[in-house]
Design an enzyme around this catalytic site. Structure first.
Site, short mmCIF file in Angstrom:
data_model
loop_
_atom_site.label_atom_id
_atom_site.label_comp_id
_atom_site.label_asym_id
_atom_site.label_seq_id
_atom_site.Cartn_x
_atom_site.Cartn_y
_atom_site.Cartn_z
N GLY A 146 0.46 5.10 -0.45
CA GLY A 146 -0.94 5.24 -0.04
C GLY A 146 -1.88 5.79 -1.10
O GLY A 146 -3.05 6.05 -0.81
N CYS B 96 2.71 -1.31 -12.67
CA CYS B 96 3.01 -0.19 -13.58
C CYS B 96 4.08 -0.66 -14.56
O CYS B 96 5.02 0.05 -14.86
CB CYS B 96 3.41 1.06 -12.81
SG CYS B 96 4.77 0.79 -11.67
N ALA C 294 0.77 -1.24 0.00
CA ALA C 294 0.00 0.00 0.00
C ALA C 294 0.80 1.29 0.00
O ALA C 294 0.27 2.33 -0.37
CB ALA C 294 -0.96 0.00 1.19
N1 SAM Z 1 -0.08 0.91 -3.90
C1 SAM Z 1 0.89 1.97 -3.70
C2 SAM Z 1 0.26 3.29 -4.03
O1 SAM Z 1 -0.70 3.32 -4.79
O2 SAM Z 1 0.71 4.32 -3.48
C3 SAM Z 1 2.16 1.71 -4.49
C4 SAM Z 1 2.75 0.36 -4.22
S1 SAM Z 1 4.25 0.01 -5.02
C5 SAM Z 1 3.78 -0.29 -6.62
C6 SAM Z 1 4.60 -1.58 -4.43
C7 SAM Z 1 4.84 -1.71 -2.94
O3 SAM Z 1 5.17 -3.07 -2.65
C8 SAM Z 1 5.98 -0.85 -2.41
O4 SAM Z 1 5.53 -0.04 -1.38
C9 SAM Z 1 6.99 -1.88 -1.90
O5 SAM Z 1 7.64 -1.45 -0.75
C10 SAM Z 1 6.14 -3.10 -1.62
N2 SAM Z 1 6.91 -4.36 -1.69
C11 SAM Z 1 8.18 -4.55 -2.09
N3 SAM Z 1 8.51 -5.85 -1.97
C12 SAM Z 1 7.45 -6.48 -1.48
C13 SAM Z 1 7.19 -7.83 -1.12
N4 SAM Z 1 8.09 -8.78 -1.26
N5 SAM Z 1 5.96 -8.12 -0.61
C14 SAM Z 1 5.03 -7.16 -0.48
N6 SAM Z 1 5.22 -5.88 -0.81
C15 SAM Z 1 6.41 -5.55 -1.30
#
Ligand code: SAM
Length: 450
Positions: free
Chosen positions: A109, A226, A106
């Protein structure tokens, strides 16, 4: 422009290289999403993002840092394509009962604040982020958004295996290779590699496999990236259909939006791509799937007799704290901090506490000394009662408040008040004759010169 790795696009459906190159020579559109629970004068009469009720395009990028409404959570700066999550949710998440929704990846956010705006007061959103520093940023942004029904956890996806069959809907906005954001970050082109796409694809499967037991039977998964790579998008959808017994659902789109509907190579399962030359936004992929099997549970564990007895004992405090809210609350305490939650969600506090690292549950109200020393979260709450005293600041005063300076001293104010700008809460101050203590938490303050 840095030359593009051709093999990313070899299999991308409806790819148009010339159009892509042209789109990448233009500046990315700037967009924001208004907080419907914090109405303000921000951005009147802007062009709407057609797939989101509160999304707006701005003609240019203003200084958000110098806008007190940004700090108060009246809007969130969000890339437009990702607001399409709203269509997926509205079209496919059934509303027959209060919902429990998990946003698994998330931080910072953007999509959690969007989901929060689609929920009713008795729905619950658990916004989770595995990386600790990013979870803290998520807390800040959810605090600004101001809703009591949005909680923040800092857990690994596999921890959600403990919440088997609990959630009605789950958003997995997975970490990905990020090719869709190249227009915003050209440097990332050089860091891209095919082997990283493969690693991302495997990690996406791992994250989904770990978390999906927490989605109940017939629950809805929204999967997003993305990235332009089929390996991270349509192939993941195929994997979800084959290995996780899920069915992809179609999302109705107006042709004028410029969304590209795709079908996965193996199962012809639906997916939605945003290409910057067709839709006004950055590269984005989304798919919606229904889970065909699994459990359904409404509570994680039964709360213990000890916890129930404790709840009774807190009744006097409950009455005192209720006065801060314009909606019914229930309290719980963690160490010295008093939290308010929606009454329907109290049972979840008791059951989630042992199993998850909860960074924020409901609204943090403050600590009780001789009086309540109120918490920032409470000042930014959309549920703050009218009876709570506020001091309306001018824009200039608001900016000085947000620099953590004293404002409105010598005006005869006494005690605790919420500093507001255009009706939007910014934080607490305690006024004394000729002095004011600014209670804005340090990490929320504006660091740049005014
Ligand atoms: N949903 C967010 C937003 O709309 O602001 C953006 C999320 S970003 C695309 C992906 C997120 O997954 C990052 O915050 C990252 O830290 C987290 N992430 C990285 N590795 C991960 C893992 N192994 N399991 C779960 N989340 C992970």
């Amino acid at each position: 422009m840095t030359s593009l790795p051709q093999h990313v696009f070899d299999t991308a459906p409806d790819w148009n290289e010339d159009a892509y190159v042209m789109a990448h020579q233009q500046a990315p559109p700037v967009s924001v999403r208004l907080n419907p629970l914090k109405p303000s004068t921000a951005f009147p009469e802007m062009q709407r993002v057609p797939w989101s009720a509160n999304g707006l395009y701005l003609p240019e990028r203003p200084s958000f840092t110098l806008d007190p409404l940004f700090h108060g959570g009246a809007y969130y700066v969000q890339e437009a394509s990702s607001m399409f999550v709203e269509q997926a949710f509205q079209q496919h998440v059934s509303r027959s009962q209060p919902l429990k929704v998990l946003d698994l990846c998330a931080a910072p956010g953007g999509k959690s604040t969007l989901l929060a705006s689609l929920l009713r007061a008795d729905d619950l959103l658990v916004s989770n982020e595995v990386i600790q520093t990013r979870a803290s940023i998520l807390v800040e942004n959810m605090t600004r958004w101001g809703q009591m029904n949005t909680w923040v956890t800092n857990n690994d996806p596999k921890d959600f295996g403990r919440a088997t069959g609990f959630f009605d809907a789950m958003l997995v906005d997975a970490p990905c290779s990020g090719s869709g954001l190249w227009r915003k970050d050209e440097q990332a082109i050089d860091e891209w590699s095919e082997s990283n796409v493969q690693l991302c694809s495997e990690r996406q499967q791992r994250i989904l496999a770990d978390a999906l037991p927490a989605l109940k039977k017939d629950g809805v998964l929204i999967y997003a990236t993305c990235s332009y790579s089929v390996a991270e998008n349509e192939r993941i959808v195929d994997w979800l259909v084959t290995e996780m017994n899920m069915t992809a659902l179609r999302v109705d789109c107006d042709a004028a939006w410029g969304v590209t509907e795709t079908q996965s190579p193996q199962h012809k399962a639906w997916g939605y791509r945003f290409y910057p030359w067709k839709a006004k936004g950055e590269g984005f992929f989304l798919a919606v799937l229904r889970k065909n099997d699994g459990l359904v549970t409404d509570s994680l564990y039964q709360s213990s007799t000890k916890q129930k007895a404790k709840a009774k004992q807190d009744a006097a405090l409950q009455q005192q704290m209720q006065a801060y809210f314009n909606t019914d609350i229930e309290l719980f305490q963690h160490q010295d901090m008093i939290y308010a939650v929606h009454p329907e969600h109290k049972a979840y506090v008791d059951s989630m506490r042992g199993a998850f690292y909860i960074k924020k549950a409901g609204t943090a109200m403050g600590t009780m000394l001789k009086e309540l020393v109120p918490e920032h979260d409470l000042a930014l709450s959309v549920h703050l009662a009218e009876g709570v005293s506020r001091i309306a600041l001018s824009r200039d005063e608001a900016l000085h408040y947000l620099k953590k300076e004293s404002v409105r001293t010598g005006d005869g104010y006494k005690g605790w008040h919420v500093a507001t700008y255009e009706g939007v809460g910014l934080g607490w101050g305690k006024w004394m004759p000729n002095r004011m203590n600014n209670y804005l938490p340090k990490h929320y303050r504006i660091r740049m010169d005014l």
